[in-house]
Each structure stands twice: as C-alpha cells, then as structure tokens.
Design an enzyme around this catalytic site. Structure first.
Site, short mmCIF file in Angstrom:
data_model
loop_
_atom_site.label_atom_id
_atom_site.label_comp_id
_atom_site.label_asym_id
_atom_site.label_seq_id
_atom_site.Cartn_x
_atom_site.Cartn_y
_atom_site.Cartn_z
CB CYS A 173 -0.95 0.00 1.20
SG CYS A 173 -2.13 -1.37 1.18
CG ASN B 59 -6.57 -0.69 0.83
OD1 ASN B 59 -5.82 -0.29 -0.05
ND2 ASN B 59 -6.12 -1.09 2.01
CG HIS C 17 -3.15 3.62 1.62
ND1 HIS C 17 -3.60 3.10 0.43
CD2 HIS C 17 -3.26 2.62 2.54
CE1 HIS C 17 -3.95 1.84 0.61
NE2 HIS C 17 -3.76 1.53 1.88
#
Length: 324
Positions: free
Chosen positions: A114, A281, A251
C-alpha cells in the site's frame, strides 16, 4: 536554480464492474452497515476476467499522458508500484511500455504494497532530479481481487482494483519550498511487523500466489502514529508545517485511519481527499487515484501544497510533500 520533479499530468482507470457491500452478504457473515461503519467503504471495482494490472495501468497512463499533452515517446522512465503483477516477471512497467508503444526509455516495478506509490514517486523524483530521466510516468496499479480469501470477512470486503498514474517532468525551481514539484520525502520500513499484513504464498515457498492475511486491529494501532510521524517529518524536511498543508491525499485504507491522522496533524477533513467510499482499498493505486479524482473535482489546483502518506505490508510507510 534547483531541478524539481513537477507533476504535469494525472489520470486513472477503474474496471467497469462495481461491487457494492451487499455483494458480500451472500458470501460471509457481514452487512452493508457493518462494512460502512468500520471502514467507510460503500463499493469497490473488481477487474473483469482477463483484465490485468498492466491493462489497467496502461489505461491510467494514457489518461495521464493526455492530461499532460504528451505522447508515449516523450517519456523516459516508467515506474509501476504494484503487489499484483501480471506475471512473476517481466515487470509490469515493461509491459506497459509495450502496450503504450514506447520505443525508448526504461522501466521497473516497485513493491511496497500500500505504500508502493510513495516509494515509487520518491525513486522517480531521485532519477528525474539527478538527470537520469527528464519525464517519468509513475503508476500505481493493483488487482487485489485475485488474492482475496472470499471466506475471510475481515479482508475480502476491504479491497478493490484500479490504477492511477501521474506524469512528472524536470523543471527549474528556485530551490525553496515555494517551488512547484516534489519538495521532500520520508521513507521507512520495519520487517519485524510482517505478520500484520502479508500474502501467505509466493514463488520460492509453494509456487502459489496465496491469499492476503491481515491483523487489522494491530495494524490500525500502528497506522495512525506512523502516518502522522512520517508526514510531519517530510514537512519538516521541506521547512514547512501542518498549517501550510492545503490537501492531505492519504492512502485510502480505512476512514478511521484517515480521520485519526488528519486530527493528529490538525488538518480538518474538509482538506483531505477521500475516495475509499467508492474504490475501497486499492493498495498502491489509491493515492494516484485520489490525486486524479481530486483534480477532476476541482479541489486540487496548481500551487496547492499536498502531503501524500501511506502504510502497507512490510511494514513499509512513508510520505511525500509536493506543490502541485
């Protein structure tokens, strides 16, 4: 004069298939309300059969090139942040080079899960400002739907597929923090925390890709502190403070993490770009996706000071400060 890596174009791509929270009610013991209240996610996109990370990355790259008014052969460097490549090798970056029809330059992948886009952007900045490349495509692209255990309600509801891309270009600046471009970065990792987020398979272990595994509560407790610290460290390196920030572009993992980080930095949520309600996500794709959406919605404007920050498996985390 100081050479700066300035963003000149941005774009994104999302698969056509939209998967609402209600989809998972048929698979695991969950509900739309449970997912919304714990994550902030309402829907996400899943790639179609045969649709790969390189295909999505190429579409996002084309959109970014169009936004910058450039052609593929104007680019010297392609860096792709991904944890879900099409193949073990070659790199997704070289596949995207080919799909774009590029006949020059070089490309490689960065894997920091990520946090991948932050790591890729920092590498691209170093290569551009050192003169190795004049223009670079920095892409985050993921097909996380292929590594989700659809029987694990703690993880299968959180992730989605997509891609985002930016074009950065070497331009002269004055050498102060009023310059456009990347002003500073801060990168970190700690392999002792691997068990919090990993995939239980790989080439040298069992020849299978495996499934994503996560210790969500432990990761949450690490995330807010580490994201705040890395963002403020990057700002300090640039001679700036939280008060100078026009937009946090985080993020997009969990709304509670985003809110907690913004609160610790003293930045109101009105100055935070949030897209996870629509995308889930998307790992390394989430920051460039949010940048593209933020610009398209008229929020991010030239001259704005942005902080991007992310944390992912490794654990790896970092932040980049840039003036749009």
């Amino acid at each position: 004069m100081t050479l700066r890596a300035v963003v000149t174009g941005v774009g994104h791509y999302l698969p056509e298939r939209v998967v609402p929270n209600s989809h998972f009610e048929k698979l695991v013991d969950t509900s739309d309300e449970w997912i919304r209240t714990r994550s902030g996610i309402e829907r996400r996109h899943f790639a179609a059969e045969g649709e790969t990370t390189s295909h999505m990355g190429t579409s996002a790259a084309r959109a970014a090139l169009k936004d910058a008014g450039l052609e593929p052969d104007d680019i010297d460097l392609v860096i792709v942040a991904t944890s879900t490549p099409d193949l073990t090798f070659p790199s997704v970056a070289t596949m995207i080079q080919n799909q774009l029809g590029m006949t020059r330059g070089f490309g490689f992948d960065v894997q920091a899960v990520c946090a991948g886009f932050v790591f890729a952007l920092t590498n691209a900045n170093a290569l551009v400002t050192s003169g190795q490349a004049k223009r670079a495509l920095v892409i985050g692209a993921e097909t996380f739907s292929r590594i989700l255990d659809m029987e694990d309600r703690a993880t299968c509801v959180l992730f989605g597929d997509g891609a985002g891309a930016i074009v950065i270009e070497a331009q002269d600046g004055n050498g102060d923090n009023a310059d456009r471009g990347i002003l500073s970065a801060d990168l970190n990792s700690d392999g002792r925390l691997r068990e919090m987020l990993y995939v239980d398979g790989g080439v040298s272990t069992n020849q299978k890709s495996g499934y994503l595994r996560m210790q969500g509560n432990l990761l949450f407790r690490q995330a807010v502190g580490k994201l705040t610290e890395t963002a403020e460290t990057a700002l300090e390196k640039a001679g700036l403070s939280d008060d100078d920030v026009d937009w946090i572009v985080p993020h997009q993992a969990n709304i509670r993490i985003i809110q907690g980080t913004a609160k610790k930095m003293g930045v109101p949520m009105e100055r935070v770009i949030v897209t996870l309600q629509d995308h889930g996500n998307t790992s390394a794709a989430s920051i460039p996706l949010a940048l593209s959406v933020g610009k398209a919605e008229g929020k991010i404007k030239q001259g704005d000071l942005l902080v991007t920050e992310a944390i992912g498996g490794g654990l790896a985390w970092g932040a980049v400060v840039l003036r749009w």
